[in-house]
Design an enzyme around this catalytic site. Sequence first.
Site: not given
Ligand code: F6P
Length: 366
Positions: A13, A120, A144, A239, A78
């Site tokens: 992300g 990670d 995070d 979340e 992905k």
């Molecule tokens: O790991 C970063 C993060 O923003 C998390 O806080 C969240 O759960 C996830 O990525 C969201 O991912 P995506 O952008 O695939 O919806």
Amino acid sequence: MNNKRVLVATGGGDCPGLNAVIRAIVLRAAREKNWEVVGSINAFDGVLKEPNEIVVLDEKKVGGIHIRGGTIIGTTNKGGPFAWPIKNSDGTWGSADRSDEMLRRLQYMGVDAVINIGGDGSQQISKQLYEKGLNIIGVPKTIDNDLSATDFTFGFQTAVQEATMAVDKLVTTAASHNRVLVLEVMGRYAGWIALHSAVAGGAHVCLIPEIPYDINKVVDRIYGRFEKGKGFAIVVIAEGAKPIDGEMSFEQSNETGYANVRLGGVATKLIHELKNAGLDTDMRETVLGHLQRGGTPIAYDRVLATQFGVKAFEMVLNKEFGQMVAYRHPNIVSVSFDEAISHYNFVNPDSDLVKTARGVGICMGD
Ligand code: F6P
């Protein structure tokens, strides 16, 4: 003459500060006479695509990008070289290991070293590539803040700032309407963004994954703020938060190659639980979502990202491969990939920051 080449990739992300790292790598490399920096578009997909998608990153290209959110070389959460999505003959999707091919391609491109900026999942890929013989260095990123080897990841403080500004705004509307407003923030399995923004914004309840909540305790704290129907309360919920004996709120993704579960929906769920537990005040939820990830990095994250970028390139010069950059206050150090990904950085329920939150009357749900 450039006869050495380092390839940079951003994976997972996105996160405020990625561009500041890229810029710092390029500016530091420019101080050496013989290094060229190239970027792979959308993590390592750029190396594996046919034709490949590789861009030269020079001083002109990175001018001023440290203040921009996102990443100028794109990213993806992905697939990747070890799980490249492929369509089976029956129309379903599977995955293929293209890591050997990727190493051959990098060699063919004359890449001497790779800097992989990611969380990670990306550093797990870094470790596997290193074990296959690639000269690779990791740079940790995530809003995070859940990587244990570093005190902070860049992007985290920007996300906290966004969440805090949201709390500030919710206070005024909650007070005007005598409502309970629930703010859902990101963080996956860690409650760092929730905890920091709850303390900074002066929330009344903060629910994090590390402390499963008792709904009756939350109701009691909120009722304590209402007198004869007057009052308001702000709840910040991560979340990944869950009730005692309950589950996290998530769904499986049907996006091809997306390996993670998608967390979310916990604010709405909490409001139902509060109603069922007898709370009869007006309640509304706000899901902050990707606003926490987008936009300009705050100064703190720009500084940390710049430090990480310079250090990463110097590790390339020193051939410190198989290592990840980390911040151990006040130093920028290097740690092995094994150490980098060995465990998550969770909020310790006995930590000083949780004690601080409790000390100013924030209900942690227990
Ligand atoms: O790991 C970063 C993060 O923003 C998390 O806080 C969240 O759960 C996830 O990525 C969201 O991912 P995506 O952008 O695939 O919806």
